[in-house]
Design a protein around this motif. Structure first.
Motif, PDB file in Angstrom:
ATOM      1  N   LYS A   1       0.831  -1.205   0.000  1.00 44.48           N
ATOM      2  CA  LYS A   1       0.000   0.000   0.000  1.00 44.48           C
ATOM      3  C   LYS A   1       0.868   1.259   0.000  1.00 44.48           C
ATOM      4  N   THR A   2       1.971   1.212   0.741  1.00 48.14           N
ATOM      5  CA  THR A   2       2.863   2.381   0.796  1.00 48.14           C
ATOM      6  C   THR A   2       3.458   2.659  -0.588  1.00 48.14           C
ATOM      7  N   VAL A   3       3.956   1.596  -1.236  1.00 48.57           N
ATOM      8  CA  VAL A   3       4.524   1.777  -2.584  1.00 48.57           C
ATOM      9  C   VAL A   3       3.424   2.252  -3.542  1.00 48.57           C
ATOM     10  N   GLY A   4       2.238   1.639  -3.447  1.00 47.98           N
ATOM     11  CA  GLY A   4       1.137   1.975  -4.361  1.00 47.98           C
ATOM     12  C   GLY A   4       0.697   3.428  -4.219  1.00 47.98           C
ATOM     13  N   LEU A   5       0.592   3.898  -2.991  1.00 44.12           N
ATOM     14  CA  LEU A   5       0.170   5.298  -2.791  1.00 44.12           C
ATOM     15  C   LEU A   5       1.279   6.260  -3.222  1.00 44.12           C
ATOM     16  N   THR A   6       2.531   5.833  -3.060  1.00 43.40           N
ATOM     17  CA  THR A   6       3.651   6.663  -3.528  1.00 43.40           C
ATOM     18  C   THR A   6       3.591   6.779  -5.056  1.00 43.40           C
ATOM     19  N   VAL A   7       3.292   5.641  -5.711  1.00 39.79           N
ATOM     20  CA  VAL A   7       3.143   5.662  -7.171  1.00 39.79           C
ATOM     21  C   VAL A   7       2.056   6.665  -7.555  1.00 39.79           C
ATOM     22  N   LEU A   8       0.921   6.621  -6.849  1.00 36.33           N
ATOM     23  CA  LEU A   8      -0.187   7.529  -7.170  1.00 36.33           C
ATOM     24  C   LEU A   8       0.281   8.992  -7.085  1.00 36.33           C
ATOM     25  N   GLY A   9       1.003   9.333  -6.023  1.00 31.03           N
ATOM     26  CA  GLY A   9       1.502  10.704  -5.869  1.00 31.03           C
ATOM     27  C   GLY A   9       2.464  11.073  -6.994  1.00 31.03           C
ATOM     28  N   LEU A  10       3.364  10.146  -7.326  1.00 30.34           N
ATOM     29  CA  LEU A  10       4.340  10.437  -8.384  1.00 30.34           C
ATOM     30  C   LEU A  10       3.651  10.575  -9.749  1.00 30.34           C
ATOM     31  N   VAL A  11       2.601   9.768  -9.956  1.00 31.42           N
ATOM     32  CA  VAL A  11       1.899   9.840 -11.242  1.00 31.42           C
ATOM     33  C   VAL A  11       1.182  11.184 -11.375  1.00 31.42           C
ATOM     34  N   VAL A  12       0.643  11.700 -10.277  1.00 29.55           N
ATOM     35  CA  VAL A  12       0.006  13.022 -10.327  1.00 29.55           C
ATOM     36  C   VAL A  12       1.060  14.076 -10.707  1.00 29.55           C
TER      37      VAL A  12
ATOM     38  N   LEU B   1       1.202  16.389 -14.199  1.00 32.22           N
ATOM     39  CA  LEU B   1       1.343  17.856 -14.182  1.00 32.22           C
ATOM     40  C   LEU B   1       2.553  18.276 -15.022  1.00 32.22           C
ATOM     41  N   TRP B   2       3.658  17.533 -14.862  1.00 28.64           N
ATOM     42  CA  TRP B   2       4.875  17.838 -15.627  1.00 28.64           C
ATOM     43  C   TRP B   2       4.629  17.624 -17.117  1.00 28.64           C
ATOM     44  N   ARG B   3       3.853  16.591 -17.435  1.00 32.65           N
ATOM     45  CA  ARG B   3       3.559  16.247 -18.831  1.00 32.65           C
ATOM     46  C   ARG B   3       2.804  17.375 -19.526  1.00 32.65           C
ATOM     47  N   VAL B   4       1.833  17.981 -18.800  1.00 31.16           N
ATOM     48  CA  VAL B   4       1.071  19.033 -19.460  1.00 31.16           C
ATOM     49  C   VAL B   4       1.818  20.368 -19.434  1.00 31.16           C
ATOM     50  N   ALA B   5       2.807  20.487 -18.542  1.00 31.08           N
ATOM     51  CA  ALA B   5       3.515  21.769 -18.411  1.00 31.08           C
ATOM     52  C   ALA B   5       4.710  21.868 -19.343  1.00 31.08           C
ATOM     53  N   THR B   6       5.133  20.764 -19.942  1.00 31.06           N
ATOM     54  CA  THR B   6       6.364  20.791 -20.737  1.00 31.06           C
ATOM     55  C   THR B   6       6.094  20.254 -22.150  1.00 31.06           C
ATOM     56  N   PRO B   7       6.922  20.622 -23.119  1.00 29.54           N
ATOM     57  CA  PRO B   7       6.724  20.065 -24.463  1.00 29.54           C
ATOM     58  C   PRO B   7       7.031  18.570 -24.476  1.00 29.54           C
ATOM     59  N   VAL B   8       6.555  17.875 -25.490  1.00 33.25           N
ATOM     60  CA  VAL B   8       6.780  16.433 -25.594  1.00 33.25           C
ATOM     61  C   VAL B   8       7.595  16.177 -26.858  1.00 33.25           C
ATOM     62  N   PRO B   9       8.601  15.296 -26.792  1.00 26.62           N
ATOM     63  CA  PRO B   9       9.390  15.015 -27.999  1.00 26.62           C
ATOM     64  C   PRO B   9       8.501  14.547 -29.156  1.00 26.62           C
ATOM     65  N   ARG B  10       8.884  14.951 -30.337  1.00 17.77           N
ATOM     66  CA  ARG B  10       8.118  14.562 -31.530  1.00 17.77           C
ATOM     67  C   ARG B  10       8.282  13.076 -31.817  1.00 17.77           C
TER      68      ARG B  10
ATOM     69  N   VAL C   1      -3.356   5.694 -12.606  1.00 17.83           N
ATOM     70  CA  VAL C   1      -4.131   6.398 -11.573  1.00 17.83           C
ATOM     71  C   VAL C   1      -5.186   5.447 -10.984  1.00 17.83           C
ATOM     72  N   ALA C   2      -5.899   4.745 -11.890  1.00 15.82           N
ATOM     73  CA  ALA C   2      -7.044   3.931 -11.446  1.00 15.82           C
ATOM     74  C   ALA C   2      -6.613   2.741 -10.594  1.00 15.82           C
ATOM     75  N   LEU C   3      -5.461   2.158 -10.896  1.00 19.68           N
ATOM     76  CA  LEU C   3      -5.028   0.957 -10.160  1.00 19.68           C
ATOM     77  C   LEU C   3      -4.781   1.265  -8.672  1.00 19.68           C
ATOM     78  N   PRO C   4      -3.938   2.255  -8.347  1.00 18.30           N
ATOM     79  CA  PRO C   4      -3.786   2.557  -6.919  1.00 18.30           C
ATOM     80  C   PRO C   4      -5.075   3.085  -6.275  1.00 18.30           C
ATOM     81  N   LEU C   5      -5.884   3.848  -7.066  1.00 22.42           N
ATOM     82  CA  LEU C   5      -7.136   4.351  -6.474  1.00 22.42           C
ATOM     83  C   LEU C   5      -8.053   3.200  -6.065  1.00 22.42           C
ATOM     84  N   SER C   6      -8.143   2.164  -6.935  1.00 22.50           N
ATOM     85  CA  SER C   6      -9.021   1.032  -6.590  1.00 22.50           C
ATOM     86  C   SER C   6      -8.470   0.303  -5.369  1.00 22.50           C
TER      87      SER C   6
END
Ligand code: HEM
Ligand code: HEM
Length: 193
Positions: free
Chosen positions: A52-63, A67-76, A101-106
């Protein structure tokens, strides 16, 4: 070291998040299967504590990653990549984000419904996202079934994802795999990097 992405390369932050999250998810799949297979015991409680600790950490990192994904350009995509492959890659990456997101949330729903106590990093109690319900309740069982199938889905998509990365490298001979690896940088024909 470049922290941000460019039009040809992933930056250090995107790479770090990709690989830390990938390793944590693969490790947590093994830990989840191991924990679920143990008899009710202190060893099982320990294994689930870490799961559960690893899973919730994953959830935080994925969030953070989203955020980083939408804030920065993506390689072509590499030049000449067919349209169907661009669409397939877009859809599968989107699917991976949804599942990450859905896996740790469930899992968090199962945990909340089952009324266990969990302290994250020994700092604070993890709040319940659904009310605690009776032993073996429909919510708990339903969320466990959903958690299981999300795990199956992400595993299948990751296999496809790895095969696609290997195909890019070995058959197409492009930079898609290399530019996601740590400590490497693909040359950028436009910026001349
Ligand atoms: C990276 C995220 C996660 C992955 C890859 C993952 C994967 C798994 C796997 C493979 C299992 C064993 C399969 C099964 O019997 O259902 C499992 C079970 C379980 N996981 Fe996770 N999990 C994740 C996150 C979480 C989180 C965040 C929690 C709770 C806070 C959680 C709670 C549980 C519980 C309670 C079970 C036992 C389900 C049952 O009773 O059948 N998981 N997980
Ligand atoms: C749980 C495991 C993994 C997950 C959830 C995952 C997820 C993702 C996601 C969502 C992206 C898209 C990045 C974006 O456009 O924002 C991505 C990119 C990438 N992944 Fe993974 N990945 C995993 C494991 C792996 C592994 C093991 C490899 C190595 C073979 C790999 C190779 C790549 C490559 C090369 C890219 C870059 C694609 C591009 O430049 O367009 N991934 N990954």
């Amino acid at each position: 070291m470049r922290w941000r992405n460019t039009s040809a390369n992933w930056g250090a932050i995107a790479k770090l998040l990709h690989w830390v999250i990938a390793i944590a998810i693969l490790g947590n799949i093994a830990l989840g299967i191991y924990a679920a297979g143990l008899p009710l015991s202190p060893a099982q409680a320990d294994a689930f504590y870490w799961h559960k600790t690893v899973g919730l950490t994953v959830l935080g990192l994925v969030v953070l990653r989203i955020l980083w994904r939408v804030a920065t350009p993506v390689p072509r995509p590499p030049p000449g990549m067919p349209r169907w492959q661009r669409i397939a890659s877009g859809l599968s990456h989107f699917g991976l984000y949804i599942l990450m997101v859905a896996l740790p949330l469930s899992g968090w729903v199962i945990h909340s419904a089952s009324g266990f106590y969990l302290e994250l990093y020994g700092l604070f109690e993890v709040p319940n996202i659904v009310p605690e319900s009776a032993d073996e309740s429909a919510v708990q069982d339903g969320a466990a079934v959903v958690h299981y199938w999300l795990f199956v889905a992400i595993s299948a998509l990751v296999v496809l994802h790895v095969l696609a990365a290997l195909k890019h490298h070995m058959i197409d001979g492009d930079t898609v795999l290399v530019r996601m690896l740590p400590f490497t940088r693909a040359s950028d024909p436009i910026r001349g990097e």
